[in-house]
Design a protein around this motif. Structure first.
Motif, PDB file in Angstrom:
ATOM      1  N   GLN A  72       0.864  -1.180   0.000  1.00  0.00           N
ATOM      2  CA  GLN A  72       0.000   0.000   0.000  1.00  0.00           C
ATOM      3  C   GLN A  72       0.904   1.236   0.000  1.00  0.00           C
ATOM      4  N   LYS A  73       1.002   1.878  -1.163  1.00  0.00           N
ATOM      5  CA  LYS A  73       1.812   3.104  -1.269  1.00  0.00           C
ATOM      6  C   LYS A  73       0.938   4.200  -1.850  1.00  0.00           C
ATOM      7  N   LYS A  74       1.291   5.416  -1.545  1.00  0.00           N
ATOM      8  CA  LYS A  74       0.513   6.548  -2.057  1.00  0.00           C
ATOM      9  C   LYS A  74       0.978   6.946  -3.455  1.00  0.00           C
ATOM     10  N   GLY A  75       0.110   7.682  -4.138  1.00  0.00           N
ATOM     11  CA  GLY A  75       0.469   8.212  -5.440  1.00  0.00           C
ATOM     12  C   GLY A  75      -0.105   7.378  -6.576  1.00  0.00           C
ATOM     13  N   VAL A  76      -0.084   7.971  -7.767  1.00  0.00           N
ATOM     14  CA  VAL A  76      -0.557   7.267  -8.951  1.00  0.00           C
ATOM     15  C   VAL A  76       0.521   6.275  -9.363  1.00  0.00           C
TER      16      VAL A  76
END
Ligand code: AMP
Length: 188
Positions: free
Chosen positions: A69-73
């Motif tokens: 689970q990582k942020k960003g597109v």
């Protein structure tokens, strides 16, 4: 060749979603694409609309993104028309839901504001090239974290004259990435 979704290496959450969607067995393009794409390989698929190509690229993307689970597109899917982009987005919402993966459709003809918000919290961006460039120019999206790039109906995008836009977009996508390319024809 594998002929069940169970044998392709998909998670149980995805298998449940496929059952709910009424997908009983993989189409040929899904049977050929899903396993190599899950392994992180680049794939070129020769497939027209109606063959099940959307799930063939979306399912491996969702599985990949849900592992961390990582942020960003993190996944960018480029499509030639609004209609196709919206269709892909609907599938992405359905397949992404059990994994908490969010998708945004970046298409022309509607306001930029809601799309800008969507870009701030989505991991999957499904876009037509012109509108994506508008958001890039406004600083609404960074493509620096893209792990997977999909060129859907690549032949049609070129036929429609999107080459200059594609070149400008691809220049901002990390070179180290997985690329999945789908085209109804394989010339050139
Ligand atoms: P596509 O070629 O990706 O636009 O898919 C065409 C239609 O087939 C869409 O409505 C999909 O939801 C549906 N579809 C895709 N894969 C399957 C499958 N394995 N079983 C049943 N329906 C499918």
């Amino acid at each position: 060749m594998s002929s069940t979704f169970e044998s392709l290496g998909l998670s149980s959450a995805t298998l449940t979603t496929l059952k709910q969607a009424g997908y009983e067995k993989p189409t040929p393009i899904q049977a050929q694409t899903i396993t190599p794409a899950l392994e992180g390989k680049d794939v070129i698929g020769c497939a027209a609309t109606g063959t099940g190509k959307t799930a063939a690229f979306l399912l491996p993307i969702i599985e990949r993104l849900s592992k961390q689970q990582k942020k960003g597109v993190r996944a960018l899917i480029l499509a030639p028309t609004r209609e196709l982009a919206l269709q892909i987005h609907e599938h992405a919402v359905r397949f992404g839901k059990p994994h908490h993966i969010k998708s945004v459709a970046i298409i022309g003809g509607v306001g930029m504001g809601a799309q800008k918000d969507g870009l701030s919290f989505s991991q999957v961006c499904i876009a037509t090239p012109g509108r994506l460039l508008d958001h890039m120019n406004e600083g609404n999206v960074s493509l620096a974290r893209i792990e997977v790039l999909v060129l859907d109906e690549a032949d049609r995008m070129l036929d429609m004259g999107f080459k200059p836009q594609l070149t400008r977009i691809l220049a901002k996508v990390p070179r180290e990435r997985q690329t999945l390319l789908f085209s109804a024809t394989m010339a050139g």
